[in-house]
Design a protein around this motif. Structure first.
Motif, short mmCIF file in Angstrom:
data_model
loop_
_atom_site.label_atom_id
_atom_site.label_comp_id
_atom_site.label_asym_id
_atom_site.label_seq_id
_atom_site.Cartn_x
_atom_site.Cartn_y
_atom_site.Cartn_z
N VAL A 127 7.76 1.11 -4.98
CA VAL A 127 7.63 2.43 -5.13
C VAL A 127 6.26 2.94 -5.86
CG1 VAL A 127 8.66 4.70 -6.05
CG2 VAL A 127 9.95 2.98 -5.25
N CYS A 128 5.50 3.78 -5.18
CA CYS A 128 4.22 4.24 -5.79
C CYS A 128 4.44 4.78 -7.28
CB CYS A 128 3.53 5.15 -4.91
SG CYS A 128 1.68 5.54 -5.66
N ASP A 129 3.67 4.15 -8.38
CA ASP A 129 3.53 4.71 -9.58
C ASP A 129 3.30 6.24 -9.72
OD1 ASP A 129 4.13 2.34 -10.48
OD2 ASP A 129 2.34 1.82 -11.29
N LEU A 130 2.37 6.46 -8.46
CA LEU A 130 1.70 7.87 -8.84
C LEU A 130 2.34 9.23 -7.90
CD1 LEU A 130 -1.93 6.83 -7.84
CD2 LEU A 130 -1.10 7.17 -10.24
N ASP A 131 2.98 8.61 -7.01
CA ASP A 131 3.70 9.81 -6.35
C ASP A 131 5.11 9.38 -5.78
OD1 ASP A 131 3.31 8.17 -3.96
OD2 ASP A 131 1.26 9.28 -3.58
N GLY A 132 5.72 8.12 -6.05
CA GLY A 132 7.05 7.93 -5.87
C GLY A 132 7.51 7.39 -4.20
N GLU A 179 0.77 -1.11 0.03
CA GLU A 179 0.14 0.12 -0.09
C GLU A 179 0.87 1.23 0.15
OE1 GLU A 179 -2.31 0.50 3.83
OE2 GLU A 179 -3.73 1.41 2.53
N CYS A 180 0.39 2.07 -0.61
CA CYS A 180 1.24 3.62 -0.70
C CYS A 180 0.54 4.34 0.66
CB CYS A 180 0.84 4.30 -1.90
SG CYS A 180 1.58 6.01 -1.75
N PRO A 181 1.39 4.42 1.61
CA PRO A 181 1.09 5.45 2.76
C PRO A 181 0.58 6.82 2.50
CG PRO A 181 3.38 5.07 2.53
CD PRO A 181 2.78 4.59 1.55
N ARG A 182 0.80 7.23 1.16
CA ARG A 182 0.59 8.71 1.01
C ARG A 182 -0.83 8.80 0.33
NH1 ARG A 182 4.40 12.81 -2.41
NH2 ARG A 182 5.87 12.14 -0.78
N CYS A 183 -0.91 8.05 -0.85
CA CYS A 183 -2.16 8.09 -1.79
C CYS A 183 -3.14 6.91 -1.36
CB CYS A 183 -1.85 8.26 -3.12
SG CYS A 183 -1.22 6.65 -4.13
N GLY A 184 -2.80 6.03 -0.86
CA GLY A 184 -3.55 4.68 -0.43
C GLY A 184 -3.69 3.71 -1.70
ZN LIG Z 1 0.99 6.79 -3.91
#
Ligand SMILES: [Zn+2]
Length: 196
Positions: free
Chosen positions: A130-135, A110-115
């Protein structure tokens, strides 16, 4: 999908208990009183709550029960009540291999920033962890750790598998659907075919 297709309500005991805690005593006085006195949500409380819900007009044409019955006591109670009402139930058993469940859940990130949710096997990010949307660096949720998942599967074996055996040995209608590898719409299709 099933409730939309059949035009009947989805009755989830998890949702009902959350609602009950939110709205308190004014909605279901007898259930709330039991919850306050006992603390724990006993079979008796859940049975009563479901019975009240099933007696509401929108459940007259049928209903999908989700999360109930979860114990033998609940099953015996429900079967007795359905027989009294002349309602014939169908149990749908979605069978998934434990190893597949563990692989699905332990692979979740899970991305802790955008979920955003990823899965290292089925839906990996473009760059590992690593999150595709916000790194942001992806994390494993506590719920998805293998030891926690194994505990939940053990609890299922102890409490809920006997429910399935109860329905099978009592000669009630049980549909087995293999849900190991198929996407939800295909599992739904199999259920529909079995119901027809
Ligand atoms: Zn994210």
């Amino acid at each position: 999908m099933l409730t939309q297709c059949l035009g009947i309500p989805h009755i989830s005991t998890g949702d009902m208990l959350r609602d009950l805690i939110r709205h308190g005593a004014e909605l279901k006085p007898c259930v709330a009183a039991k919850m306050h006195s006992g603390g724990l949500v006993s079979d008796e409380v859940v049975n009563l709550m479901v019975k009240e819900r099933l007696s509401e007009p929108d459940a007259g044409k049928g209903f999908v029960l989700d999360g109930y019955p979860r114990t033998l006591t609940q099953s015996e109670h429900l079967c007795g009540w359905l027989d009294e009402q002349g309602i014939r139930e169908v149990v749908i058993h979605l069978a998934v291999d434990y190893n597949i469940i563990i692989a699905r859940l332990t692979g979740r990130r899970e991305c802790p920033r955008c979920g955003t949710l990823y899965n290292v096997s089925f839906h990996p990010p473009k760059v590992d962890d690593v999150c595709d949307l916000d790194g942001e660096q992806l994390v494993i949720r506590d719920d998805d750790r293998e030891s926690v998942i194994r505990e939940r599967l053990d609890a299922y074996d102890r409490q809920t598998r006997p429910v399935l055996e109860f329905y099978q040995t009592a000669g009630r209608r049980v549909i087995q659907v293999d849900a190991s590898n198929d996407p939800p719409d295909l599992v739904f299709h199999k259920i529909k075919l079995a119901l027809q």
